[in-house]
Design a protein around this motif. Structure first.
Motif, PDB file in Angstrom:
ATOM      1  N   LEU A   7     -43.374 107.375 -37.011  1.00 31.83           N
ATOM      2  CA  LEU A   7     -42.302 107.604 -36.041  1.00 31.83           C
ATOM      3  C   LEU A   7     -41.111 106.710 -36.367  1.00 31.83           C
ATOM      4  O   LEU A   7     -39.965 107.115 -36.207  1.00 31.83           O
ATOM      5  CB  LEU A   7     -42.794 107.333 -34.618  1.00 31.83           C
ATOM      6  N   GLU A   8     -41.402 105.505 -36.836  1.00 33.16           N
ATOM      7  CA  GLU A   8     -40.300 104.617 -37.218  1.00 33.16           C
ATOM      8  C   GLU A   8     -39.475 105.251 -38.336  1.00 33.16           C
ATOM      9  O   GLU A   8     -38.250 105.188 -38.337  1.00 33.16           O
ATOM     10  CB  GLU A   8     -40.840 103.256 -37.663  1.00 33.16           C
ATOM     11  N   ILE A  32     -41.455 114.084 -32.096  1.00 28.53           N
ATOM     12  CA  ILE A  32     -41.835 113.248 -30.943  1.00 28.53           C
ATOM     13  C   ILE A  32     -42.912 113.983 -30.128  1.00 28.53           C
ATOM     14  O   ILE A  32     -43.907 113.390 -29.695  1.00 28.53           O
ATOM     15  CB  ILE A  32     -40.598 112.954 -30.041  1.00 28.53           C
ATOM     16  N   ARG A  33     -42.720 115.280 -29.955  1.00 25.83           N
ATOM     17  CA  ARG A  33     -43.678 116.092 -29.181  1.00 25.83           C
ATOM     18  C   ARG A  33     -45.080 116.011 -29.773  1.00 25.83           C
ATOM     19  O   ARG A  33     -46.078 116.003 -29.053  1.00 25.83           O
ATOM     20  CB  ARG A  33     -43.166 117.546 -29.140  1.00 25.83           C
ATOM     21  N   ASN A 300     -38.451 101.831 -26.893  1.00 27.68           N
ATOM     22  CA  ASN A 300     -37.399 101.270 -27.755  1.00 27.68           C
ATOM     23  C   ASN A 300     -37.340 101.981 -29.093  1.00 27.68           C
ATOM     24  O   ASN A 300     -36.281 102.108 -29.692  1.00 27.68           O
ATOM     25  CB  ASN A 300     -37.634  99.769 -27.984  1.00 27.68           C
ATOM     26  N   MET A 301     -38.502 102.450 -29.544  1.00 32.60           N
ATOM     27  CA  MET A 301     -38.543 103.142 -30.820  1.00 32.60           C
ATOM     28  C   MET A 301     -37.764 104.470 -30.712  1.00 32.60           C
ATOM     29  O   MET A 301     -36.929 104.777 -31.550  1.00 32.60           O
ATOM     30  CB  MET A 301     -40.012 103.367 -31.196  1.00 32.60           C
ATOM     31  N   ILE A 302     -37.977 105.204 -29.641  1.00 31.93           N
ATOM     32  CA  ILE A 302     -37.174 106.429 -29.452  1.00 31.93           C
ATOM     33  C   ILE A 302     -35.709 106.025 -29.255  1.00 31.93           C
ATOM     34  O   ILE A 302     -34.796 106.648 -29.777  1.00 31.93           O
ATOM     35  CB  ILE A 302     -37.669 107.233 -28.223  1.00 31.93           C
ATOM     36  N   GLY A 303     -35.492 104.977 -28.474  1.00 32.29           N
ATOM     37  CA  GLY A 303     -34.129 104.510 -28.198  1.00 32.29           C
ATOM     38  C   GLY A 303     -33.706 104.960 -26.804  1.00 32.29           C
ATOM     39  O   GLY A 303     -33.752 106.158 -26.505  1.00 32.29           O
ATOM     40  N   VAL A 384     -39.516 114.072 -22.750  1.00 34.50           N
ATOM     41  CA  VAL A 384     -39.067 114.101 -24.157  1.00 34.50           C
ATOM     42  C   VAL A 384     -39.820 115.122 -25.011  1.00 34.50           C
ATOM     43  O   VAL A 384     -39.337 115.532 -26.052  1.00 34.50           O
ATOM     44  CB  VAL A 384     -39.151 112.704 -24.829  1.00 34.50           C
ATOM     45  N   TYR A 385     -41.005 115.531 -24.572  1.00 35.52           N
ATOM     46  CA  TYR A 385     -41.768 116.504 -25.364  1.00 35.52           C
ATOM     47  C   TYR A 385     -41.442 117.949 -25.000  1.00 35.52           C
ATOM     48  O   TYR A 385     -41.941 118.888 -25.621  1.00 35.52           O
ATOM     49  CB  TYR A 385     -43.280 116.263 -25.202  1.00 35.52           C
TER      50      TYR A 385
END
Ligand SMILES: Cc1ncc(COP(=O)(O)O)c(C=O)c1O
Length: 402
Positions: A7-8, A32-33, A300-303, A384-385
């Motif tokens: 994901l990063e 992300i989903r 935080n990773m998604i932002g 988000v999904y």
């Protein structure tokens, strides 16, 4: 399941783009989903109660359950409190406040009811709140009215204000020289309406009134800092938009107010302005506390900005298509600054319960019907999904119900 590492890499691939650009990047959001385990039976558009965990946070949580169970009392007697403090510090950084103004509670109900029940009320003191506030807090105000002779003044928020002043003036009109506390939702749960809390706090303070903000739906949903709202007290639930396991919340109390509150459950003698006075809850599921760090890392990773932009994008994806349909009633303001993921939709002449039933049985869409406080419709809450295709099914259903 996507690992944090992959994901990063995904997030790096969009780092040169603005949140607005990424909000419609379906490849990014499809990845992300993939990090969620979704029930195939229905489209879940009810992420308002609880935003269940992505697999990555769930797996970390399960590890914490195993570790605490392995260490037993040793864990409880050694690092339990230290770890909880670390989690609170990470939350305070996200909330933009100082670590000595924030504690971890079990939910918004506990946070806010502690303030309502813990103030030093005198008979004839007044409190201001809205008909659209959450029932648990309204019940607590009813209890302090019975117990201490507090007078509750209840306003009703219009679903479609013309300006911030419409809302600020409404609250201002309910304040008298007896008013001690004003409660306001940062986001009304039944409509998703975001209220101008900073302006309400400034107005109330100019009249000598403290403000408690119900932010059950805001933390991890859109970006803000608690101190910038200028409130006195702020509560939120972490199992909603931050996707922490069930049973975690925060309470922010401005330093100068800490000594004004009687705790819900008494703590041993502490300095009056030590917020730990308000944090005695006894033995509780400490592994939930540990998962807060994992949930913040995922967020935080998604932002924060990307998540907020995507959620607003998804809401407008469907509301912009149905708002002008003559049989559709949208109970959420159109102005993008007054809402984010959540919106509420009704169909003229159809009971919300029937609409909810039809959406579920005929279209396999899960929502929650709301029928009261001037709001008649189903609350629609993507996460988000959620995909635009999911929302196309909703748009089609709403169009066919005309
Ligand atoms: C506006 C608002 N306040 C408070 C709460 C209570 O949250 P919890 O049940 O997590 O305490 C909710 C729950 O949905 C809510 O929507």
């Amino acid at each position: 399941m996507g690992s944090l590492f992959s994901l990063e890499g995904l997030v790096k691939s969009v780092s040169g783009f603005s949140p607005a650009d990424v909000s419609g990047n379906e490849d990014f959001w499809a990845a992300i989903r993939k990090g969620y385990r979704l029930k195939p039976d229905y489209i879940n558009l009810e992420n308002g109660y609880y935003c269940f965990l992505p697999q990555q946070t769930l797996e970390s949580f399960i590890k914490h359950v195993r570790e605490v169970n392995y260490q037993g009392s040793y864990y409880m007697r050694t690092v339990q409190f230290e770890n909880k403090k670390m989690m609170a510090a990470k939350l305070a950084a996200l909330a933009g406040c100082s670590t000595d103004e924030l504690i971890i509670t079990r939910n918004t109900t506990e946070s806010l009811d502690m303030i309502i029940g813990g103030l030093d009320w005198k008979p004839g003191d007044e409190a201001v709140m809205a008909e659209q506030d959450y029932p648990a807090m309204l019940d607590m105000f009813r209890q302090v009215a019975k117990r201490y002779g507090v007078v509750n003044k209840i306003v009703s928020i219009p679903n479609h204000p013309q300006s911030d002043d419409d809302i600020v003036d409404l609250y201002a009109g309910a304040i008298t020289e007896r008013t001690k506390l004003l409660m306001v939702c940062h986001m009304i749960n039944i409509t998703g309406h975001i209220l101008p809390v900073r302006k309400i706090c400034d107005m109330a303070h100019s009249r000598g009134v403290q403000v408690m903000v119900d932010g059950a739906h805001t933390f991890g949903h859109f970006r803000f800092s608690i101190p910038e709202t200028n409130c006195d007290y702020y509560g939120s639930s972490l199992h909603k938009w931050l996707s922490v396991p069930l049973g975690a919340g925060i309470l922010y109390v401005k330093k100068e107010n800490i000594g004004k509150i009687w705790p819900l459950l008494a703590e041993a003698e502490r300095k009056p302005d030590d917020i730990s006075r308000l944090n005695h809850i006894g033995t509780h599921p400490v592994h939930t506390d540990l998962a807060i760090s994992d949930a913040i890392d995922f967020y935080n990773m998604i932002g924060a900005d990307r998540k907020e932009a995507r959620l607003r994008y998804l809401q407008h994806y469907w509301t912009d298509k149905v708002r002008s349909m003559p049989h559709v009633i949208l109970n959420t303001p159109a102005d993008p600054v007054r809402s984010c993921a959540i919106a509420n939709v009704g169909i003229k002449g159809m009971k919300p319960a029937d609409l909810g039933d039809t959406l579920f049985k005929k279209y396999s869409i899960y929502t929650v019907p709301i029928d009261g406080a001037g709001v008649h419709g189903c609350r629609i809450t993507p996460n988000v999904y959620t995909t635009p295709e999911d929302l196309d099914v909703l748009v089609k259903a709403l169009a066919e119900l005309g």
